[in-house]
Design an enzyme around this catalytic site. Sequence first.
Site, short mmCIF file in Angstrom:
data_model
loop_
_atom_site.label_atom_id
_atom_site.label_comp_id
_atom_site.label_asym_id
_atom_site.label_seq_id
_atom_site.Cartn_x
_atom_site.Cartn_y
_atom_site.Cartn_z
N ASP A 32 0.85 -1.19 0.00
CA ASP A 32 0.00 0.00 0.00
C ASP A 32 0.89 1.23 0.00
OD1 ASP A 32 -2.17 1.65 0.17
OD2 ASP A 32 -2.55 1.29 2.30
N ASP A 88 -3.00 2.57 -5.95
CA ASP A 88 -1.92 2.61 -4.96
C ASP A 88 -1.80 1.38 -4.07
OD1 ASP A 88 -4.33 3.19 -3.73
OD2 ASP A 88 -3.45 4.57 -2.29
N GLU A 89 -2.50 0.31 -4.38
CA GLU A 89 -2.34 -0.89 -3.55
C GLU A 89 -2.61 -2.14 -4.36
OE1 GLU A 89 -5.17 -1.66 -0.40
OE2 GLU A 89 -6.59 -0.24 -1.26
#
Length: 430
Positions: free
Chosen positions: A51, A145-146
Site C-alpha cells: 500500500d 496505490d495498492e
Amino acid sequence: MTTLCRTCFRVIPEKTTPDGEPVRLHRCPACRSPRLVRHPELLDLSIAHMDCDAFYAAVEKRDNPELLSKPVIMAYDAPRSVVSTCCYIARMSGVRSAMPLYKAKKLCPDGVIVTPRMAVYSEVSKAIHTLFQKLTPSIEPLSLDEAYLDLSGTEKLHGRSPAQSMMWLAAEIRKTIGITVSVGLSYNKYLAKLASDLDKPDGFAVIGRQEAVKFLAPRPVSDIWGVGKALNQKLARDGISTIGQLQHREERDLVARYGQMGSQLFHLSRGQDKRRVTPRQKAKSISAETTFATDTSDMDILLARLWPLCEKVSARLKASDKAGSTITLKLKTGDFKTLTRSHTLPRPTQLAETLYQLVKPVLEKEAVNKKFRLIGIGVSSFGKREDADAPDLLDRDSGKRKTIESAIDQVRQKFGTEAIGKGRSLPRKK
C-alpha cells in the site's frame, strides 16, 4: 527467530548469550542499518499486500518540495467537496479521507488544498506495476496505490525469499519513484492486508500462522474484511465487539444469525482465508463518484460536483489510453435508492466536456423534487482510441471541444492542474 535487514536484505544470524538466551540486535552487523524485521516465520510467508503511503499527497510532495513539511489535503476546492486523501501531517490534525472539505479546513486551517492530478497518479501507478512484474505475475491490483502479490515459488527465480523480494520492492520504489510504501506479509490475503496497516508509513509488518488467532482476538470486529458499518452495529447489538468473541462461536450459529456472512466471520476470525491472489481482468468501465455531506436537490451544487467528476473520468480515460461510448449517470437518494441512467454515443469519447453536456440534462430531469446523497459518472463500452471524438458534420462544435480540451491538457501537463480551467470549475457565490 529470523531477522532480516530492510536496507541490505541480508539474513542476520541469531546470536545467543552463554545462557542460551537470544541476543536482540538493534543494527545490521553488515550495513549498520537499524531497519530490522524479526519473526519466526519470516522466510516461510509468501502473500503480500503493498500500500502506497498517502499516495496522491506523496506524489505532490515529490513533485513540489515546498509541500514537504506542510499539511497537504487532496480535494477539489468546490462547494460540498470531500477530502480524497491527505498526508500524515494533516492526519495529525484529525483530517481523514471522505471528510467534508469545510470540516477539514476547520481542523487544519494551515492545510494546503491541492487538486488531484489523476493522469499523473496513473502514470506513477504504471511505473510501480512495472516493478511488480519483476517479482511475480500473480498480481491483484486493488486501486492505483495498492495490490496483493503472491510470491509463492519465486525463491529460486530471484535467489531470495518473498520477504526479501518485498523489501527490495519497497526500496526500489523509494529510489526510482520517490515515494514510500508499506508492506504486509502473511499466509493469506486477509492477514496480509491487515498487516500492511500495522506499521505505517514506510512499514513492514508480518502476521504468521502460529500467532494469527491470538493476534486477532483483541482486535475490533471492524477489522474483519467485509464488516461494514451496518454489520458492525448489528454485531455490537448482539454483544460482539472483538474478534475473539467470534472465535468462541460455532459456525452454524453465526450463519443462522448473519447468513452467508456468518461463515466468513467464523473463518476470518480464525485467520482462515481461501481467496487466491487473482490477476484482475481489464477494466470494463472507468468511473468516479462523490458523496455529499448532506442530501441536496440544489442544482447549482449538483452541477458543481458533476464537472470535476467528468474531468476526473476524462483524465483516467486519457491516462489509460481508453475511450468509451456508453455514459452512465449514477445517483443515490437520501433513502439509499440508486438510480442509473445510461446513453450510448455513436462514437467513443474521452472528453470531459462531452460527458458533461450529455449528462447535464439527464441530471436536471432526475433532480426534480428529489434529494441526493451521491452523484457519479461512468464510461464503458470501450472502443478504438483512434475513433474517439472524431469530427462530426452534424455537430459543428465537436472539433472545437476537442481542440480546447487538448489545449487545456497541454497547459496542465506543463504548469499543473490549477494553472487553467473552465469557468464552471470556480466556486459559485450565493
